[in-house]
Design an enzyme around this catalytic site. Structure first.
Site, PDB file in Angstrom:
ATOM      1  CG  ASN A   1      -3.870   3.347   0.863  1.00 53.53           C
ATOM      2  OD1 ASN A   1      -5.099   3.350   0.980  1.00 53.53           O
ATOM      3  ND2 ASN A   1      -3.161   2.241   0.837  1.00 53.53           N
TER       4      ASN A   1
ATOM      5  CD  GLU B   1      -4.056   3.354  -5.820  1.00 55.16           C
ATOM      6  OE1 GLU B   1      -4.315   4.550  -5.668  1.00 55.16           O
ATOM      7  OE2 GLU B   1      -3.593   2.649  -4.903  1.00 55.16           O
TER       8      GLU B   1
ATOM      9  CG  HIS C   1      -2.775  -0.858  -3.569  1.00 57.85           C
ATOM     10  ND1 HIS C   1      -3.379   0.348  -3.305  1.00 57.85           N
ATOM     11  CD2 HIS C   1      -2.722  -1.518  -2.384  1.00 57.85           C
ATOM     12  CE1 HIS C   1      -3.675   0.409  -2.026  1.00 57.85           C
ATOM     13  NE2 HIS C   1      -3.285  -0.699  -1.442  1.00 57.85           N
TER      14      HIS C   1
ATOM     15  CB  SER D   1      -0.856   0.065   1.259  1.00 59.97           C
ATOM     16  OG  SER D   1      -1.519  -1.126   1.476  1.00 59.97           O
TER      17      SER D   1
HETATM   18  N1  NAD Z   1      -5.455  -4.292   4.880  1.00 55.11           N
HETATM   19  C1  NAD Z   1      -5.780  -3.555   3.848  1.00 55.11           C
HETATM   20  O1  NAD Z   1      -6.851  -2.905   3.862  1.00 55.11           O
HETATM   21  C2  NAD Z   1      -4.876  -3.484   2.644  1.00 55.11           C
HETATM   22  C3  NAD Z   1      -5.381  -2.986   1.436  1.00 55.11           C
HETATM   23  C4  NAD Z   1      -4.577  -2.988   0.296  1.00 55.11           C
HETATM   24  C5  NAD Z   1      -3.265  -3.451   0.379  1.00 55.11           C
HETATM   25  N2  NAD Z   1      -2.783  -3.899   1.587  1.00 55.11           N
HETATM   26  C6  NAD Z   1      -1.399  -4.408   1.591  1.00 55.11           C
HETATM   27  O2  NAD Z   1      -1.477  -5.802   1.448  1.00 55.11           O
HETATM   28  C7  NAD Z   1      -0.369  -6.430   2.121  1.00 55.11           C
HETATM   29  C8  NAD Z   1      -0.931  -7.428   3.128  1.00 55.11           C
HETATM   30  O3  NAD Z   1      -1.678  -6.742   4.113  1.00 55.11           O
HETATM   31  P1  NAD Z   1      -2.786  -7.474   4.983  1.00 55.11           P
HETATM   32  O4  NAD Z   1      -3.605  -6.400   5.594  1.00 55.11           O
HETATM   33  O5  NAD Z   1      -3.447  -8.511   4.169  1.00 55.11           O
HETATM   34  O6  NAD Z   1      -1.890  -8.131   6.106  1.00 55.11           O
HETATM   35  P2  NAD Z   1      -2.236  -9.340   7.094  1.00 55.11           P
HETATM   36  O7  NAD Z   1      -1.385  -9.186   8.267  1.00 55.11           O
HETATM   37  O8  NAD Z   1      -3.705  -9.453   7.288  1.00 55.11           O
HETATM   38  O9  NAD Z   1      -1.797 -10.646   6.244  1.00 55.11           O
HETATM   39  C9  NAD Z   1      -0.469 -10.915   5.894  1.00 55.11           C
HETATM   40  C10 NAD Z   1      -0.309 -12.439   5.767  1.00 55.11           C
HETATM   41  O10 NAD Z   1       0.956 -12.714   5.205  1.00 55.11           O
HETATM   42  C11 NAD Z   1       1.436 -13.918   5.799  1.00 55.11           C
HETATM   43  N3  NAD Z   1       2.874 -14.025   5.654  1.00 55.11           N
HETATM   44  C12 NAD Z   1       3.855 -13.428   6.373  1.00 55.11           C
HETATM   45  N4  NAD Z   1       5.062 -13.815   5.908  1.00 55.11           N
HETATM   46  C13 NAD Z   1       4.851 -14.656   4.887  1.00 55.11           C
HETATM   47  C14 NAD Z   1       5.698 -15.394   4.030  1.00 55.11           C
HETATM   48  N5  NAD Z   1       7.021 -15.333   4.128  1.00 55.11           N
HETATM   49  N6  NAD Z   1       5.137 -16.199   3.088  1.00 55.11           N
HETATM   50  C15 NAD Z   1       3.812 -16.284   2.977  1.00 55.11           C
HETATM   51  N7  NAD Z   1       2.957 -15.600   3.781  1.00 55.11           N
HETATM   52  C16 NAD Z   1       3.462 -14.796   4.716  1.00 55.11           C
HETATM   53  C17 NAD Z   1       0.970 -13.790   7.235  1.00 55.11           C
HETATM   54  O11 NAD Z   1       0.920 -15.066   7.848  1.00 55.11           O
HETATM   55  C18 NAD Z   1      -0.408 -13.162   7.078  1.00 55.11           C
HETATM   56  O12 NAD Z   1      -1.435 -14.107   6.991  1.00 55.11           O
HETATM   57  C19 NAD Z   1       0.415  -5.296   2.760  1.00 55.11           C
HETATM   58  O13 NAD Z   1       1.448  -4.931   1.901  1.00 55.11           O
HETATM   59  C20 NAD Z   1      -0.621  -4.188   2.863  1.00 55.11           C
HETATM   60  O14 NAD Z   1      -0.056  -2.904   2.884  1.00 55.11           O
HETATM   61  C21 NAD Z   1      -3.578  -3.945   2.696  1.00 55.11           C
END
Ligand code: NAD
Length: 592
Positions: free
Chosen positions: A192, A154, A142, A121
């Site tokens: 964002n 995005e 994204h 993000s």
């Molecule tokens: N939460 C949101 O609203 C949102 C929206 C768009 C983008 N993002 C982006 O998406 C990405 C993930 O965010 P999230 O909110 O889903 O996080 P999250 O913490 O909910 O999920 C991340 C997952 O990745 C797993 N993980 C960690 N290390 C790993 C590895 N080496 N191999 C495989 N899996 C692994 C974890 O176990 C976890 O389940 C981030 O970069 C975030 O900025 C988040």
């Protein structure tokens, strides 16, 4: 011809990853879904099961399609399984070192033509790309939360991304039913970068106890038509993720408004990460659930003692404009006797005619019975003399937004109104305490900020000054409930809740346009389809009026002295040029 994708991989099955897997599988694309270990794999599988079960129970997916969808997903904890995927999307936590490590691994496993995408993000896609041997094939993709629902993606193109790569990813996003916008590699991208300043500001309001979490959220839902309030949205995003995004944005832009509010760090450290952990700003039935449960901050539980209230049966309204007319109608419809005072008989007649017309329209639309209309009309008394307000229980003034005029009016009301009468101003930008200080009874003075059109908009901001008596606040809250309005309560600061949260975000959008990061169309699309807002910032600015928006932004800047609140020069220039939005035929866009 864009590349055909038949097999992709998603790394990380958390809040975002699990949803992204579903998006692909729903679109007949095979997905390798990867997590750190078997337990995490099971959790990811559970999320997909739960989500598709819900779709089946709602009749949006057949049981056969659900089975086919699941058959397309191969869950694994081994990165080697991505070897034959044409595209890998990484969605692991927002930490640069972790993402770089994963990209380096992926780079070694996938074929030479595979595209590597990050769902980051805010982190630099370029920095992630250079952790691989071939940065040209790395892009940002994204998605928005929840990925299966929100239609926006995005696509982030770095200075080295090959044209073909981002064109292919853009075409893929379209195939998935999303609206892609291609942008450069800048922390927060479009959505964002604009959203998180607003969210952080809402957190700061909560942290400083300026207003309750419920009131902050209700204000933005009811005042701006947002699908969720900012604190509920923070819980959905995940406070740990939100913290990292803000932190990265702050480090890149050094904008103080992006420095994560201190409470975020405390909450994350305490494990209060939002919905995913069962508790964030709100408390949920269980981790991952969207069902709210009461906690110590829930108003019903918190409000042990009930404040005494004053009796309000008769109301005075001063003013003859749009707001006054709407407010008169709202009170009359709720059965209050309303005496409205304007400066001349023709104005009294005009207000009476306007209220009659509006009630008539409501009857024609079937929203009001003829009896109710007649009853409301029976509650109206027009006057040209403030002296006729001597006996009313509550006065609401909605005269011109000019402090000298309002102060003079409050001096008069102070002399005329009976002791114990509540004196309310509906100002949207002036200090309520200035009106209070013009009287000898500042404890009876309160803000009652209605939204336009008052007949329709449910929200009223009830503003207490440092001198407002608690029973006055309680009475006005009670009156709002009688009117069928939702009262939120806050202190006497410029912008109150809604405008203080809304206008800096609009101003940031103008700055983004001015910096040529994206077009007005892309920015509007991002905020509407990515964040579910009813209008994009430029659409809204043109509706509100650029002059009005600039005036509010200037007030906010003067009150808070935040550099980041300084009005965007482009906004100033457009106003100077007379481009005021729809009302002048031209603003950010030109109207017929
Ligand atoms: N939460 C949101 O609203 C949102 C929206 C768009 C983008 N993002 C982006 O998406 C990405 C993930 O965010 P999230 O909110 O889903 O996080 P999250 O913490 O909910 O999920 C991340 C997952 O990745 C797993 N993980 C960690 N290390 C790993 C590895 N080496 N191999 C495989 N899996 C692994 C974890 O176990 C976890 O389940 C981030 O970069 C975030 O900025 C988040």
């Amino acid at each position: 011809m864009a590349r055909e994708f038949s097999k992709v991989a998603v790394v990380g099955l958390g809040t975002m990853g699990a949803g992204i897997v579903e998006v692909f599988a729903r679109n007949a694309i095979d997905v390798v879904a990867i997590e750190v270990d078997e337990a995490a794999v099971d959790k990811g599988r559970g999320v997909l099961q739960h989500s598709t079960d819900r779709a089946v129970s709602r009749g949006k997916l057949t049981a056969e399609d659900q089975a086919a969808l699941h058959a397309r997903v191969h869950f694994t904890s081994s990165m080697d399984d991505v070897a034959d995927c044409q595209l890998v999307i990484e969605a692991v936590p927002e930490h640069l070192h972790l993402k770089k490590e994963i990209f380096a691994k992926l780079d070694a496993v996938v074929g030479p033509d595979a595209i590597l995408a990050t769902n980051t993000s805010s982190l630099s896609v370029t920095e992630i790309a250079v952790a691989t041997s071939n940065p040209k094939r790395v892009v940002g993709m994204h998605f928005f939360n929840p990925a299966p629902v929100l239609q926006f993606v995005e696509v982030i193109r770095t200075v080295v991304t090959e044209d073909e790569v981002f064109e292919d990813v853009k075409a893929l996003a379209q195939r998935l039913g999303k609206q892609p916008v291609v942008v450069g590699d800048k922390a927060g991208f479009i959505a964002n970068a604009l959203l998180f300043g607003y969210l952080n500001h809402a957190v700061a309001m909560f942290e400083s106890k300026y207003a309750s979490r419920e009131d902050i959220d209700a204000a933005m839902k009811l005042g701006c038509g947002y699908p969720m309030g900012p604190l509920a949205l923070m819980d959905l995003i995940g406070l740990d993720t939100a913290y990292e995004i803000l932190d990265t944005m702050y480090k890149q832009g050094r904008d103080r408004l992006h420095a994560p509010s201190p409470i975020l760090k405390q909450m994350v450290s305490a494990g209060l990460k939002g919905r995913k952990s069962g508790r964030g700003f709100y408390t949920y039935a269980e981790p991952g659930s969207s069902q709210l449960v009461d906690d110590a901050l829930t108003p019903a539980a918190a409000a042990g003692e009930h404040e005494a209230t004053r009796t309000v049966r008769t109301v005075g309204v001063v003013g003859s404009g749009t707001m006054a007319t709407g407010i008169i109608e709202v009170f009359a419809k709720a059965g209050y006797d309303v005496t409205y005072v304007t400066r001349s008989q023709p104005k009294v007649d005009a207000v009476t005619a306007a209220v009659q017309k509006s009630l008539e329209k409501a009857v024609q639309r079937g929203k009001l019975t003829q009896e109710a209309r007649d009853e409301a009309l029976g509650h109206l008394t027009g006057s040209t003399s403030l002296d006729d307000l001597a006996t009313v229980d509550l006065v609401v003034e909605a005269v011109v937004e000019d402090l000298a005029v309002k102060r003079a009016l409050f001096e008069n009301l102070d002399e005329i109104c009976k002791p114990g009468a509540i004196l309310a101003t509906t100002t949207s930008s002036l200090p309520v305490v200035e009106c209070a200080a013009a009287t000898t009874r500042p404890d009876d003075v309160v803000g009652m900020h209605f939204f336009n059109p008052a007949q329709v908009m449910k929200l009223v901001e009830v503003v207490h000054t440092v001198s407002t008596a608690p029973d006055v606040v309680a009475t006005v809250q009670q009156v709002c409930a009688d009117l069928g309005k939702h009262a939120v309560t806050c202190g006497d600061r410029s912008g109150f809740i809604v405008n203080a949260l809304l206008f800096p975000y609009l101003n940031d959008a103008v700055k983004m346009l001015e910096a040529n990061y994206a077009t007005a169309d892309s920015i509007d699309t991002a905020m509407k389809t990515g964040c579910g807002l009813p209008m994009g910032p430029f659409e809204l600015l043109d509706v509100v009026g650029l002059d009005v928006s600039l005036a509010i932004q200037r007030e906010l800047y003067l009150e808070f002295r935040e550099r980041g609140f300084a009005p965007a020069p482009l906004l100033e220039h457009l106003v100077t040029a007379g481009y005021l939005g729809r009302k002048s035929g031209r603003g950010f866009r030109t109207y017929a």
